[in-house]
Design a protein around this motif. Sequence first.
Motif, PDB file in Angstrom:
ATOM      1  N   LEU A 113      -3.126 -13.588 -65.332  1.00 34.61           N
ATOM      2  CA  LEU A 113      -1.892 -13.679 -65.144  1.00 34.61           C
ATOM      3  C   LEU A 113      -1.097 -12.614 -64.689  1.00 34.61           C
ATOM      4  O   LEU A 113      -0.271 -12.602 -64.061  1.00 34.61           O
ATOM      5  N   ARG A 114      -1.336 -11.239 -65.061  1.00 37.98           N
ATOM      6  CA  ARG A 114      -0.989 -10.152 -64.675  1.00 37.98           C
ATOM      7  C   ARG A 114      -1.284  -9.931 -63.054  1.00 37.98           C
ATOM      8  O   ARG A 114      -0.503  -9.510 -62.327  1.00 37.98           O
ATOM      9  N   VAL A 135       9.700 -15.522 -63.097  1.00 36.65           N
ATOM     10  CA  VAL A 135       9.052 -16.343 -63.723  1.00 36.65           C
ATOM     11  C   VAL A 135       7.642 -15.862 -63.982  1.00 36.65           C
ATOM     12  O   VAL A 135       7.190 -16.158 -65.167  1.00 36.65           O
ATOM     13  N   ALA A 136       7.018 -15.575 -62.806  1.00 37.72           N
ATOM     14  CA  ALA A 136       5.738 -15.220 -63.216  1.00 37.72           C
ATOM     15  C   ALA A 136       5.376 -14.049 -64.032  1.00 37.72           C
ATOM     16  O   ALA A 136       4.464 -14.013 -64.880  1.00 37.72           O
ATOM     17  N   ARG A 137       6.032 -13.090 -63.768  1.00 34.15           N
ATOM     18  CA  ARG A 137       6.143 -11.971 -64.632  1.00 34.15           C
ATOM     19  C   ARG A 137       6.562 -11.990 -66.014  1.00 34.15           C
ATOM     20  O   ARG A 137       5.848 -11.532 -66.871  1.00 34.15           O
ATOM     21  N   GLY A 138       7.404 -12.958 -66.206  1.00 32.49           N
ATOM     22  CA  GLY A 138       7.886 -13.355 -67.504  1.00 32.49           C
ATOM     23  C   GLY A 138       6.405 -13.973 -68.349  1.00 32.49           C
ATOM     24  O   GLY A 138       6.310 -13.631 -69.399  1.00 32.49           O
ATOM     25  N   GLY A 139       5.699 -14.708 -67.618  1.00 30.68           N
ATOM     26  CA  GLY A 139       4.530 -15.360 -68.372  1.00 30.68           C
ATOM     27  C   GLY A 139       3.460 -13.987 -68.481  1.00 30.68           C
ATOM     28  O   GLY A 139       2.850 -14.174 -69.667  1.00 30.68           O
ATOM     29  N   ALA A 140       3.414 -13.484 -67.536  1.00 31.85           N
ATOM     30  CA  ALA A 140       2.195 -12.371 -67.603  1.00 31.85           C
ATOM     31  C   ALA A 140       2.515 -11.499 -68.849  1.00 31.85           C
ATOM     32  O   ALA A 140       1.822 -11.084 -69.574  1.00 31.85           O
ATOM     33  N   ASP A 141       4.039 -11.064 -68.820  1.00 29.18           N
ATOM     34  CA  ASP A 141       4.306  -9.992 -69.812  1.00 29.18           C
ATOM     35  C   ASP A 141       4.279 -10.783 -71.265  1.00 29.18           C
ATOM     36  O   ASP A 141       3.611  -9.688 -72.353  1.00 29.18           O
ATOM     37  N   ALA A 142       4.304 -12.047 -71.595  1.00 30.74           N
ATOM     38  CA  ALA A 142       4.378 -12.542 -72.806  1.00 30.74           C
ATOM     39  C   ALA A 142       2.965 -12.431 -73.250  1.00 30.74           C
ATOM     40  O   ALA A 142       2.750 -12.444 -74.418  1.00 30.74           O
ATOM     41  N   ALA A 160       3.232 -19.716 -71.235  1.00 27.42           N
ATOM     42  CA  ALA A 160       4.239 -21.066 -70.925  1.00 27.42           C
ATOM     43  C   ALA A 160       5.677 -20.659 -71.424  1.00 27.42           C
ATOM     44  O   ALA A 160       6.636 -20.821 -70.749  1.00 27.42           O
ATOM     45  N   ALA A 161       5.808 -20.169 -72.638  1.00 26.45           N
ATOM     46  CA  ALA A 161       6.893 -19.798 -73.369  1.00 26.45           C
ATOM     47  C   ALA A 161       7.655 -18.797 -72.614  1.00 26.45           C
ATOM     48  O   ALA A 161       8.939 -18.552 -72.362  1.00 26.45           O
ATOM     49  N   GLY A 162       6.795 -17.810 -72.304  1.00 25.62           N
ATOM     50  CA  GLY A 162       7.393 -16.507 -71.666  1.00 25.62           C
ATOM     51  C   GLY A 162       8.016 -16.670 -70.383  1.00 25.62           C
ATOM     52  O   GLY A 162       9.102 -16.339 -69.909  1.00 25.62           O
TER      53      GLY A 162
END
Length: 540
Positions: A113-114, A135-142, A160-162
Amino acid sequence: MLTLLDASAVRRWCTAAVDELEARRGEIDDLNVFPIPDGDTGTNLVLTLRGAADAVATDRSPTAGGVLAAMAKGALMNARGNSGVIVSQILAGLAEACQGAVEADGRQLAAGLRLASEAAYAAVAEPVEGTMLTVARGGADAAAQLGESPELSAVAAAAAAGAAAALADTPEQLAVLAEAGVVDAGGCGLVVLLEALATVVTGQGGRHAPARLPVRNRQALEAVREAGSPEFGYEVQYLLHAPETALGPLKQVLGELGDSLVVVGGGDGLFNVHVHVNDVGAAIEAGIEAGRPHRITVVRFADHLSDGAAAHPAEPGQTGTALVAVAPGDGLADLFRSEGVAVVDGGPGGRGPLTADVLAEILATAAGQVILLPNSSAVREVAEAAATRARQRGVTVAVVPTKSPVQGLAAVAVHDDSRRFEDNVIALAEAAAATRFAEVTIAVRDSITYAGRCSAGDVLGLIDGEVVEIGLDVAKVGISLVRRLVAAGGELVTVLSGSDRGASAAAQAVHSYLRSRHPLVEVNVFVGGQPKYPLLIGVE
């Protein structure tokens, strides 16, 4: 609940992603209704993931890494629009992190994901926050917040939630979204993709992506594109086979032509190129200069506006579509004119026309749309300059980068008045690019070439602009060139004899060779009358 992501699980994810995107395509489309009333972002994502699913269906890899690679390759080959291209790069990042893995664990998924987020940002020439990149970065960060050895299910659910949380914030980051009262359409599609993964891994369904917000200003919504500014009227996209070293110059040229530039690809020399421009011909030409473009698509945004108005209307009196070709010889001029093409004299002694000459012929057609064929690399800059000046007068001009008159003739042969202008430009560019060309000329001085040292008066044979043969006889060099070209495949050979004494006999010698050695190849011989080149040869 899965503890490891195996090949079977990746296949189920791909199928589930297509199904979910298909079910929610209308919702995603409605978040972004430009350039057509019901939008196209959801549709682009569905088509992209269908391509990925088709590749996965035929893949026989027993490993998660292998199936992810097939999924990423299928998405790359079938990516549609800005959102589809970015998703293909996100999948490529996941595949890279799991390369060689029989089964992927939580740590590898988080790393993927990162990589996916970083690859997506790197692919976009001018990244903008409040889009699916965010949005992609939000998922990777979470996922990264779960530590060094997270459970697979925890990573999938957190991603998914991030991503959904980042999606909900997109109107705060992008003013046009806030004005229209929506979240980012591409980002919503990405959340749906991650939701499908979480469902496969955890066994529990659930929607994180918010439905579109109440639309406060529908007029504002209709002014938002999937990406890019409204000053560019066309979306150009193609697959490109090219060396990695060609990408830098390509990106520079396309970046100067337009915006929304995304170039993504794998390690096998195949790339997907997406850009918004006004000069379609120049965008395609840049791809031809870099490598071999194919599956070229062009969308004219104005065609989908509700009022049907053109983005750049022509001046009064300018209607229809015309072809204009530069012809360095009386015979060539007659050939083009016989196909209804307006002709610009190639210039005395083969020196080429002036910009004013080309512009005058464009305007003399009284057409609102013109396709221009320079038929020589040396004439290209003149043609581009004339096209620019014609556009300033309201004429839509596309320059198809033909490098030889034989490429120009091949392009004219596929012209179809019943097609849209943009489709014609694509067809002509593809026909020209598919035509290999050879030239026979006479050396005017001693020199060093790729084929060795030559002396003044030697006969030189060139293929695609490079010297590959040095000889003493025009016919023999011509036969050697056509032997090389036909050996690589071809169904139609065109031979143009020049104004030099003996050129006609040499052309007939080439024709006789082909009749005896390659009887299934169709051969056309014409008097071109071009100076300096006793023979011009094209193979399609």
